[in-house]
Design an enzyme around this catalytic site. Sequence first.
Site, PDB file in Angstrom:
ATOM      1  N   GLU A  53      17.776   7.237  24.645  1.00 26.25           N
ATOM      2  CA  GLU A  53      19.051   7.080  23.930  1.00 26.25           C
ATOM      3  C   GLU A  53      20.097   8.071  24.418  1.00 26.25           C
ATOM      4  O   GLU A  53      19.802   9.249  24.662  1.00 26.25           O
ATOM      5  CB  GLU A  53      18.804   7.302  22.439  1.00 26.25           C
ATOM      6  CG  GLU A  53      19.623   6.397  21.559  1.00 26.25           C
ATOM      7  CD  GLU A  53      19.179   4.951  21.651  1.00 26.25           C
ATOM      8  OE1 GLU A  53      19.920   4.135  22.246  1.00 26.25           O
ATOM      9  OE2 GLU A  53      18.106   4.627  21.144  1.00 26.25           O
ATOM     10  N   ASP A  56      22.299   6.624  29.170  1.00 23.89           N
ATOM     11  CA  ASP A  56      22.742   5.603  30.137  1.00 23.89           C
ATOM     12  C   ASP A  56      24.072   5.971  30.778  1.00 23.89           C
ATOM     13  O   ASP A  56      24.323   5.634  31.936  1.00 23.89           O
ATOM     14  CB  ASP A  56      22.799   4.212  29.508  1.00 23.89           C
ATOM     15  CG  ASP A  56      23.667   4.117  28.266  1.00 23.89           C
ATOM     16  OD1 ASP A  56      23.928   5.153  27.617  1.00 23.89           O
ATOM     17  OD2 ASP A  56      24.078   2.986  27.929  1.00 23.89           O
ATOM     18  N   GLY A 155      27.782  -3.481  13.498  1.00 21.59           N
ATOM     19  CA  GLY A 155      27.732  -2.052  13.253  1.00 21.59           C
ATOM     20  C   GLY A 155      26.341  -1.513  12.997  1.00 21.59           C
ATOM     21  O   GLY A 155      26.181  -0.429  12.436  1.00 21.59           O
ATOM     22  N   GLY A 157      23.909  -0.927  15.384  1.00 26.28           N
ATOM     23  CA  GLY A 157      23.261  -0.302  16.519  1.00 26.28           C
ATOM     24  C   GLY A 157      22.376  -1.252  17.298  1.00 26.28           C
ATOM     25  O   GLY A 157      21.593  -0.834  18.147  1.00 26.28           O
ATOM     26  N   SER A 160      25.821  -5.813  18.758  1.00 30.08           N
ATOM     27  CA  SER A 160      26.538  -7.058  18.495  1.00 30.08           C
ATOM     28  C   SER A 160      27.688  -7.235  19.470  1.00 30.08           C
ATOM     29  O   SER A 160      27.986  -8.366  19.892  1.00 30.08           O
ATOM     30  CB  SER A 160      27.057  -7.072  17.055  1.00 30.08           C
ATOM     31  OG  SER A 160      27.895  -5.949  16.802  1.00 30.08           O
ATOM     32  N   ASP A 211      23.433  -1.673  27.048  1.00 28.30           N
ATOM     33  CA  ASP A 211      23.529  -2.786  26.103  1.00 28.30           C
ATOM     34  C   ASP A 211      23.847  -4.097  26.803  1.00 28.30           C
ATOM     35  O   ASP A 211      23.203  -5.130  26.567  1.00 28.30           O
ATOM     36  CB  ASP A 211      24.594  -2.482  25.045  1.00 28.30           C
ATOM     37  CG  ASP A 211      24.238  -1.279  24.197  1.00 28.30           C
ATOM     38  OD1 ASP A 211      23.099  -0.790  24.293  1.00 28.30           O
ATOM     39  OD2 ASP A 211      25.127  -0.806  23.454  1.00 28.30           O
ATOM     40  N   TYR A 266      31.191   9.412  19.402  1.00 29.61           N
ATOM     41  CA  TYR A 266      30.630   8.895  20.659  1.00 29.61           C
ATOM     42  C   TYR A 266      31.386   9.413  21.886  1.00 29.61           C
ATOM     43  O   TYR A 266      30.773   9.964  22.811  1.00 29.61           O
ATOM     44  CB  TYR A 266      30.610   7.358  20.627  1.00 29.61           C
ATOM     45  CG  TYR A 266      29.931   6.722  21.807  1.00 29.61           C
ATOM     46  CD1 TYR A 266      28.596   6.314  21.729  1.00 29.61           C
ATOM     47  CD2 TYR A 266      30.599   6.508  23.010  1.00 29.61           C
ATOM     48  CE1 TYR A 266      27.962   5.720  22.802  1.00 29.61           C
ATOM     49  CE2 TYR A 266      29.976   5.931  24.092  1.00 29.61           C
ATOM     50  CZ  TYR A 266      28.655   5.534  23.982  1.00 29.61           C
ATOM     51  OH  TYR A 266      28.026   4.957  25.057  1.00 29.61           O
TER      52      TYR A 266
END
Length: 425
Positions: A53, A56, A155, A157, A160, A211, A266
């Site tokens: 996590e 990337d 929302g 995680g 979407s 993702d 983020y």
Amino acid sequence: MTFVLEEAVGDESEMVCELAQSAKELFEKSFDAAKEGELKAAVAPGRVNLIGEHVDYTGGWVLPFAIHFSTVVYGRGRVVQDSSGNNGSKAQCRIVSTHYPHVVEFTLDKSDLKPLEDKPKWANYVAGCVAQYLKDMSGTVLELEFAVCGNVPLGSGLSSSASLEVAVAIFVECFVLPPNTPTSKERAIVRALKCQKSEHDFCNTPCGIMDQYVSSAALPGSLLLIDCLTNDYEPVVMAAPSSPENAVKMVVINSMVSHDNAGGEYPVRVRQCQVAEDALKGIGKTLRTATLEDLQTITLDDLTMRRAKHAVSENARTREARRILELGDWTRLGQLMNGSHESMRDDYEVSCEEIDFLVKVAQSFDGVYGSRLTGGGFGGCTVTLCQEKHVEALMDHIKKEYKAAYNIECECFETVPGKGARELK
């Protein structure tokens, strides 16, 4: 052209069929069915990241897989010559979503590609993807009308946004690529990079590639070990259980606490990692190649050092997890997952009270090997590795405990690695 839904999704799950049917009905309600243009449909899944996590965007390794929750795009499109006679290209789009059932219209010009103004936020995820394909066109107009229907929790995680982007990309490719262009690993990677670029440029989110990549390239029955520096991947298949008693399942718990990657913390984490990367250059290292011992030889403030420690240790955990998955050492895999959560909670500080509660309850439950936050953080979901015989009891227990603690009904589901994005046909 008549689009026969039953033929299009004959080998798809009941869930995808229902999404496609809902998208088709919304399209027919919102647009003129007699208008010219070929009818197409595309689907792209959400994802769960087992481990790896927030690495990337620094060229690390991640180990995600596709889930059954997905986004379907259904509609028509065509490419026509630009009557103005210039060499530029345009896209004329009309879109609608079950989450936003009002038709949104916009035009993109290849000579001036920029985020939409005064449009719903979700429209920029669409516009950004269309823009990436418009860059490769010349002297033409891409006309698109389509409806979107998805059930990836917003929302949560579970990506979407990437699911939407990749579904739109597959749909656009139906009209801009040569007929019968084969599906390939290379095509899936190019698509993912376009969708990542879309999110950077149109949604102001400095996301990594994970993702969009796993949504685009996922293989049924496999996790993907993605090298986010080379953009290559290896399929990873979990070891088969030696007996029914040893069978395991992955359980996802949605805290129902939402986050927004485009704002807040983020982008801050991305900048902090860049500071650490700049410091590591002095010893010829990166967050991808450094060890924890290497970090002791550079000068960073305490906060940035903890961010770097997470990235370095998470890369090591992810590479080990790839081997452990194939061996079927669930005890060790659970230890890696637990260590990942501790690092995200303490060093990277992207967890929250509700997520920590869900992880703690899961970790203390009989039959659970490990549990951790999955996704960008600041809410969202956890992923838990559990003996199959204890899954139902675990989900019931967590729902009860979470409701008592926070008066929130969390959502739980077990999952297996599913298909990546594809045209429905």
